[in-house]
Design a protein around this motif. Structure first.
Motif, mmCIF file in Angstrom:
data_model
loop_
_atom_site.group_PDB
_atom_site.id
_atom_site.type_symbol
_atom_site.label_atom_id
_atom_site.label_comp_id
_atom_site.label_asym_id
_atom_site.label_seq_id
_atom_site.Cartn_x
_atom_site.Cartn_y
_atom_site.Cartn_z
ATOM 1 N N ASP A 22 -3.407 -4.015 -7.103
ATOM 2 C CA ASP A 22 -4.815 -3.755 -6.775
ATOM 3 C C ASP A 22 -4.975 -2.429 -6.027
ATOM 4 O O ASP A 22 -5.944 -1.706 -6.243
ATOM 5 C CB ASP A 22 -5.398 -4.894 -5.944
ATOM 6 N N ILE A 23 -4.016 -2.105 -5.179
ATOM 7 C CA ILE A 23 -4.057 -0.825 -4.462
ATOM 8 C C ILE A 23 -3.817 0.314 -5.451
ATOM 9 O O ILE A 23 -4.529 1.321 -5.442
ATOM 10 C CB ILE A 23 -3.012 -0.803 -3.321
ATOM 11 N N ALA A 24 -2.832 0.145 -6.333
ATOM 12 C CA ALA A 24 -2.493 1.197 -7.304
ATOM 13 C C ALA A 24 -3.637 1.478 -8.267
ATOM 14 O O ALA A 24 -3.840 2.624 -8.676
ATOM 15 C CB ALA A 24 -1.242 0.800 -8.090
ATOM 16 N N THR A 25 -4.400 0.442 -8.626
ATOM 17 C CA THR A 25 -5.490 0.627 -9.593
ATOM 18 C C THR A 25 -6.805 1.035 -8.936
ATOM 19 O O THR A 25 -7.797 1.230 -9.616
ATOM 20 C CB THR A 25 -5.720 -0.654 -10.416
ATOM 21 N N GLY A 31 -7.836 3.921 2.856
ATOM 22 C CA GLY A 31 -8.889 3.885 3.860
ATOM 23 C C GLY A 31 -9.667 2.584 3.865
ATOM 24 O O GLY A 31 -10.353 2.272 4.830
ATOM 25 N N GLU A 32 -9.571 1.816 2.794
ATOM 26 C CA GLU A 32 -10.274 0.536 2.722
ATOM 27 C C GLU A 32 -9.419 -0.559 3.354
ATOM 28 O O GLU A 32 -8.218 -0.430 3.480
ATOM 29 C CB GLU A 32 -10.596 0.165 1.281
ATOM 30 N N THR A 33 -10.083 -1.630 3.717
ATOM 31 C CA THR A 33 -9.410 -2.768 4.329
ATOM 32 C C THR A 33 -9.272 -3.892 3.313
ATOM 33 O O THR A 33 -10.221 -4.193 2.591
ATOM 34 C CB THR A 33 -10.219 -3.254 5.552
ATOM 35 N N GLU A 61 6.553 -1.250 3.221
ATOM 36 C CA GLU A 61 6.590 -0.236 2.161
ATOM 37 C C GLU A 61 5.739 0.982 2.508
ATOM 38 O O GLU A 61 5.738 1.961 1.772
ATOM 39 C CB GLU A 61 6.100 -0.835 0.849
ATOM 40 N N GLY A 62 4.990 0.915 3.611
ATOM 41 C CA GLY A 62 4.146 2.042 4.007
ATOM 42 C C GLY A 62 2.829 2.112 3.267
ATOM 43 O O GLY A 62 2.185 3.162 3.254
ATOM 44 N N LEU A 63 2.412 0.999 2.647
ATOM 45 C CA LEU A 63 1.153 1.000 1.898
ATOM 46 C C LEU A 63 -0.034 0.608 2.755
ATOM 47 O O LEU A 63 -1.159 1.038 2.487
ATOM 48 C CB LEU A 63 1.248 0.056 0.696
ATOM 49 N N VAL A 64 0.180 -0.243 3.753
ATOM 50 C CA VAL A 64 -0.908 -0.696 4.622
ATOM 51 C C VAL A 64 -0.464 -0.597 6.077
ATOM 52 O O VAL A 64 0.720 -0.522 6.385
ATOM 53 C CB VAL A 64 -1.350 -2.154 4.310
ATOM 54 N N THR A 65 -1.464 -0.617 6.938
ATOM 55 C CA THR A 65 -1.205 -0.689 8.368
ATOM 56 C C THR A 65 -2.036 -1.843 8.921
ATOM 57 O O THR A 65 -3.100 -2.158 8.376
ATOM 58 C CB THR A 65 -1.552 0.640 9.086
ATOM 59 N N THR A 74 -5.288 -2.283 6.533
ATOM 60 C CA THR A 74 -5.938 -1.102 5.987
ATOM 61 C C THR A 74 -4.962 -0.346 5.094
ATOM 62 O O THR A 74 -3.819 -0.108 5.475
ATOM 63 C CB THR A 74 -6.417 -0.175 7.119
ATOM 64 N N VAL A 75 -5.423 0.023 3.913
ATOM 65 C CA VAL A 75 -4.597 0.759 2.961
ATOM 66 C C VAL A 75 -4.424 2.194 3.457
ATOM 67 O O VAL A 75 -5.399 2.871 3.774
ATOM 68 C CB VAL A 75 -5.240 0.753 1.549
#
Length: 126
Positions: A22-25, A31-33, A61-65, A74-75
């Protein structure tokens, strides 16, 4: 009726994979949560701990915080930038403060857009 192959991966791995997709697409852009853990748990019909484990995978993996008291993760990167070898940059305290302020501003903008949409709907009927 023939069934497809059974997914034998652990639920948190499967959820992390789906969220990563979902993040990749662009469903969840940088910046979105992500939705709150409780909503994800309901969506995937798993426990909150399983969702937490999936988010931890994405965080590692460093994709979200994640932040204490925040509604969701958050992405901060997309999988394609991670695959390209770009490690997430170190975040300074100043960056974290500005990023939190940006998230707050985005929330205000979303609420204002909702209000404007409601006003637009009411005025169309007149």
């Amino acid at each position: 009726m023939a069934k497809g192959p059974v997914d034998r991966r652990k639920p948190y791995v499967r959820i992390a994979d789906e969220l990563r997709h979902d993040i990749a697409t662009g469903k969840y852009p940088v910046g979105e949560t992500l939705p709150p853990g409780a909503r994800l748990a309901e969506t995937y019909q798993v426990s909150g701990m399983t969702v937490s484990n999936a988010i931890a995978v994405l965080r590692d993996e460093g994709l979200v915080t994640t932040r204490q008291g925040a509604r969701g993760a958050t992405v901060i990167a997309t999988p394609d930038t991670q695959d390209a070898g770009e490690a997430p940059a170190e975040r300074s305290e100043e960056f974290e403060i500005i990023f939190a302020q940006l998230q707050e501003i985005r929330g205000h903008i979303r609420r204002l857009n909702s209000r404007l949409d409601a006003i637009d709907e009411r005025t169309r009927d007149q």
